[in-house]
Each structure stands twice: as C-alpha cells, then as structure tokens.
Design an enzyme around this catalytic site. Structure first.
Site, PDB file in Angstrom:
ATOM      1  N   SER A   1       0.833  -1.205   0.000  1.00 16.16           N
ATOM      2  CA  SER A   1       0.000   0.000   0.000  1.00 16.16           C
ATOM      3  C   SER A   1       0.871   1.261   0.000  1.00 16.16           C
ATOM      4  O   SER A   1       1.691   1.425  -0.895  1.00 16.16           O
ATOM      5  CB  SER A   1      -0.954  -0.064   1.200  1.00 16.16           C
TER       6      SER A   1
ATOM      7  N   ASP B   1     -10.039  -3.494  -5.516  1.00 14.49           N
ATOM      8  CA  ASP B   1      -9.169  -2.512  -4.862  1.00 14.49           C
ATOM      9  C   ASP B   1      -9.122  -1.267  -5.742  1.00 14.49           C
ATOM     10  O   ASP B   1      -8.854  -1.383  -6.953  1.00 14.49           O
ATOM     11  CB  ASP B   1      -7.770  -3.139  -4.721  1.00 14.49           C
TER      12      ASP B   1
ATOM     13  N   HIS C   1      -8.178  -4.545  -0.872  1.00 14.64           N
ATOM     14  CA  HIS C   1      -7.065  -3.779  -0.335  1.00 14.64           C
ATOM     15  C   HIS C   1      -6.839  -4.096   1.143  1.00 14.64           C
ATOM     16  O   HIS C   1      -7.773  -4.047   1.931  1.00 14.64           O
ATOM     17  CB  HIS C   1      -7.282  -2.279  -0.515  1.00 14.64           C
TER      18      HIS C   1
END
Ligand SMILES: *[C@@H]1O[C@H](CO)[C@@H](O)[C@H](O)[C@H]1NC(C)=O
Ligand SMILES: *[C@@H]1O[C@H](CO)[C@@H](O)[C@H](O)[C@H]1NC(C)=O
Length: 426
Positions: free
Chosen positions: A209, A366, A396
C-alpha cells in the site's frame, strides 16, 4: 380505596408483558440497526464477504470515532485510529519466536532488524520492508507486520529490516520518503551489509500500500543514485499506491465503495501525506485538479493513461473522467502531486529503466488495482522484468489479514505466494 389483589396481579403481569415486548422490540431494532450498519453490498467474487463486512464496520466505527474526537478538539483523528490499530495488533500472538530482533537507528531512522538464529558464516539474503497505512497509520513492530517480517526472515532465511518511519500528522511528505531513503542507503553500505552477513547482490525492497509507494520510490532513487554501489536486486510492491492525478481510473470507479479503502479515504490519505487542505477531497475525487484546462497535464497524461496501459478485460465499460474546466490552483498549491518521489508512476522511462526487477501484487476489488497494473506495464515497456500477480478475490489490505485473529484466505495465499517468489528470485 378498593384493592383487589387479583386485579393488581393482572396489572403487574400486563406491565411485565409490556416491558418484555418493549425489550424485544428494542433488541430487534438494535439488531436491524447493527445489521444495517454492517451490511454493505459486496461483489460476489470477493474473499469471505461477511468477515470483510464486520472488519469494515469496525474500521468505519473507528474512523467515525476519530472524526468525532477530532471535531471536538480532543485528539487528531489519525491518532485515534492509530491507537485502535495498536490495541488490535497487540492481540496478534508473536510467531516465529526464534527470530532475533534488534531495534536500532539507521542514519537516525528507527528500524527493527530481524535475524534468523545461527550463523555459519555464509552470507544471507535480505529484505527491506516498508509498511503501509496511508503514510499515517500502522505499527510495524506489532501484530500482523511483525508476523510478516518474522515469516519472511524464517521462510527465506533472510535478514529483514523494517523501517519505522515517522508518519502524518507529525510529519508530511517528503519526510516519510526521505527517512526510507536514508535507512535504505545506510543498510546498503558495504560495511553494514557485512556486519549482518548479507550478500550485497541479494537484497530486495518490499512494501504494501503506502509502503509499496515508498518502496517503489526508494527503488527508483537507489537505482539512479550513483553514490550507492550496492543496488536492490528486486522490488516487491503489494497493492501499491502510485499516483494522485486520477481518482477515476477504471478500478477507482469500480471499487469506490468497496471496503476497506474507499476512494474518499484514499484521497484523504493523499491530502494528509502532502500536508494539504482536507477540504479538497471532493475536488480530487472528481479530478478537478487534472481537468482538461490544466496545461501541465498534457506532458504527464500518457504516463497514467489507463486506456492504453491496461488490458481491455480490466477496463470493461469504464471511461476516463476529466472535466472540461476544473480548479486551476490545486496543482500549483500542491506541487507534490506532480513529484515522482510522491507518485512513482510519473517517473520518466530513463528512471524506470534503472529500477530493479519487480513483483507487483494487485487485487480486483481494490481502488489501487490500476495504479499497480499501470506501473507494471510502464516498467515492462521500459525493459524491466515484471511479474504482476493478480487476485480476482483480492481486496485492499488483505495481506495484513493473513494472521490470527483476523485472516482471509486470500491474505494467506498472497503472503505465501510473494514469499515463494522471493525465495525463487532473490
Ligand atoms: C551522478 O548522477 C548525476 C545525475 O543523477 C549526474 O549528473 C552525474 O554526472 C553522475 N555522476 C557520475 C560520477 O556518474
Ligand atoms: C470543479 O471545477 C469547476 C469549474 O471550475 C467548479 O465550478 C467546481 O466548483 C469545482 N468543484 C469542486 C468540488 O471543486
């Protein structure tokens, strides 16, 4: 006064019935309210939807608490969320206890070094890990990230360094980036690698991320930095965030309301990271900052033109969203939006060409799927070898949910697969 004991008893019973009915009604209402709060429509192919709903409701609750505390002036919203995360992560039992840990500074930056026990003099592989959490959240030394680093150290028999960089709201861009670069440059110094018995030709950088954003940016920097002789061999980017110029990529459009990283939340993380006004969140979400009247954009647009960079099968029916006129001041007021240290997808081909071989993990559900896929394509076009592992049931954050007490099958698979890739190629 007439008092008939029979009538009194009846009345009492009636009252009792009434109270019971009230209680039942109240419980039912509460259950409906909770279910309503928890229930969100989710795509059928997502991993374990009910678990995800509960996780999401918890997260939304925490974010809401943060907003309330913030508006009452009690605490910054990010600190409230972070303390909830720390409490949650403290529940995760420590695994791979044989791994030795050392908390030290690398050129003034806090890091934790994980080392497998026993040292027979042979050189080891190494992974520098950069955790995610929107440049603002996350506890690298606790819970799921700690478990992940221990697992990498154990499975790869490698030295793992996790960077405990300072975060928003204490610091903003470029501090997070600079601290990761400093830690990386320090670690890659020949005498430091020797101290940890690391083979200088077998070091990877890895992040998830926002940590994938930092890992990609660090990989670009080390690749082009002619003061470091040792380079990363590989980069592993787990659903990385790589750009803030288009909040309407096909995946942003498709997944804007899919937990736990809603489009709005991602736009807020960006603004917080760049130290900008959170009020701009709506302008960002409708791409007002990159509307067609932005002359600056003509030079950059091709670097994130998903209509050409992505395969048709993921674009589906989605169309680009760029308003004719927008808010001209945003790109001028927040120049970091165009800074490749913040948005590695915007790098020139000559920079990409120097980047290490890449493994990029993406999830169908995501908003950041297309950030990762576009970067995979651009690296490939620049001549870098790329493996893009895509999970049709991925969402995610799933990699952080591959550990007890909160795990998803896709999280467990994703961790196993990227570690297996590292085992093979590092
Ligand atoms: C180092 O890189 C810079 C630009 O990144 C370049 O101008 C300089 O000539 C390089 N130095 C050497 C010794 O290659
Ligand atoms: C977007 O830009 C248009 C045109 O300048 C403006 O009218 C509108 O208020 C802007 N919207 C937001 C949310 O900034």
């Amino acid at each position: 006064m007439l008092s008939n004991p029979l009538i009194a008893a009846e009345r009492k019973e009636e009252r009792h019935h009434f109270m019971m009915k009230l209680l039942c009604g109240f419980t039912l209402l509460l259950a409906i309210a909770v279910a309503y709060y928890i229930y969100i429509p989710l795509p059928k192919t997502i991993s374990e939807p009910w678990k995800l709903m509960v996780l999401d409701a918890t997260f939304r609750g925490v974010v809401m608490m943060g907003d309330v505390a913030h508006s009452m002036g009690l605490s910054h919203r990010v600190r409230v969320i972070n303390s909830a995360i720390v409490n949650f992560e403290s529940l995760v039992p420590i695994t791979n206890q044989e791994i030795q840990i050392e908390d030290i500074l690398f050129d003034g930056v806090h890091v934790r070094v994980y080392q497998p026990p026993g040292q027979d003099g042979k050189l080891r592989r190494a992974v520098m890990f950069i955790h995610g959490g929107g440049w603002a959240l996350g506890a690298p030394k606790l819970g799921s990230y700690d478990s992940l680093c221990r697992q990498m150290a154990a499975d790869l028999d490698a030295v793992v360094v996790t960077v405990d960089y300072r975060m928003a709201p204490d610091v903003h861009f470029p501090v997070q980036y600079e601290e990761c670069v400093q830690a990386a440059k320090h670690f890659l110094r020949p005498e430091v690698l020797t101290k940890y018995s690391v083979n200088p030709e077998r070091v990877a950088v890895c992040g998830d991320s926002a940590g994938g954003n930092l890992a990609a940016a660090v990989a670009q920097r080390i690749g082009t930095d002619n003061t470091t002789t040792v380079k990363f061999k590989l980069q592993v980017l787990v659903y990385p965030v790589l750009q803030a110029l288009d909040f309407n990529t096909a995946s942003y459009q498709q997944n804007q309301n899919v937990p736990i990283l809603y489009r709005r939340l991602m736009a807020r993380f960006w603004l917080e990271y760049l130290g900008a006004d959170l009020k701009l969140v709506h302008s960002l979400m409708i791409n007002n900052h990159t509307a067609q009247d932005q002359s600056l954009m003509s030079l950059i647009r091709s670097k994130l033109d998903w209509t050409t960079l992505l395969p048709k099968r993921v674009i589906k029916h989605y169309k680009p969203v760029f308003p004719v006129t927008g808010s001209l001041s945003i790109l001028k007021d927040i120049p970091a939006l165009l800074d490749t240290r913040a948005a590695p997808l915007l790098a020139e081909d000559v920079v990409l060409r120097m980047a290490p071989r890449a493994y990029i993990m993406t999830g169908e559900h995501d908003v950041l799927r297309d950030d990762g896929m576009m970067y995979a394509r651009r690296l490939e076009l620049a001549g870098v070898s790329v493996t893009n592992e895509h999970y049709e049931d991925g969402f995610h954050g799933c990699v952080s949910f591959g550990f007890w007490p909160c795990y998803f099958s896709v999280g467990i698979r994703a961790v196993q697969n990227y570690i297996a890739w590292l085992a093979k190629h590092l």
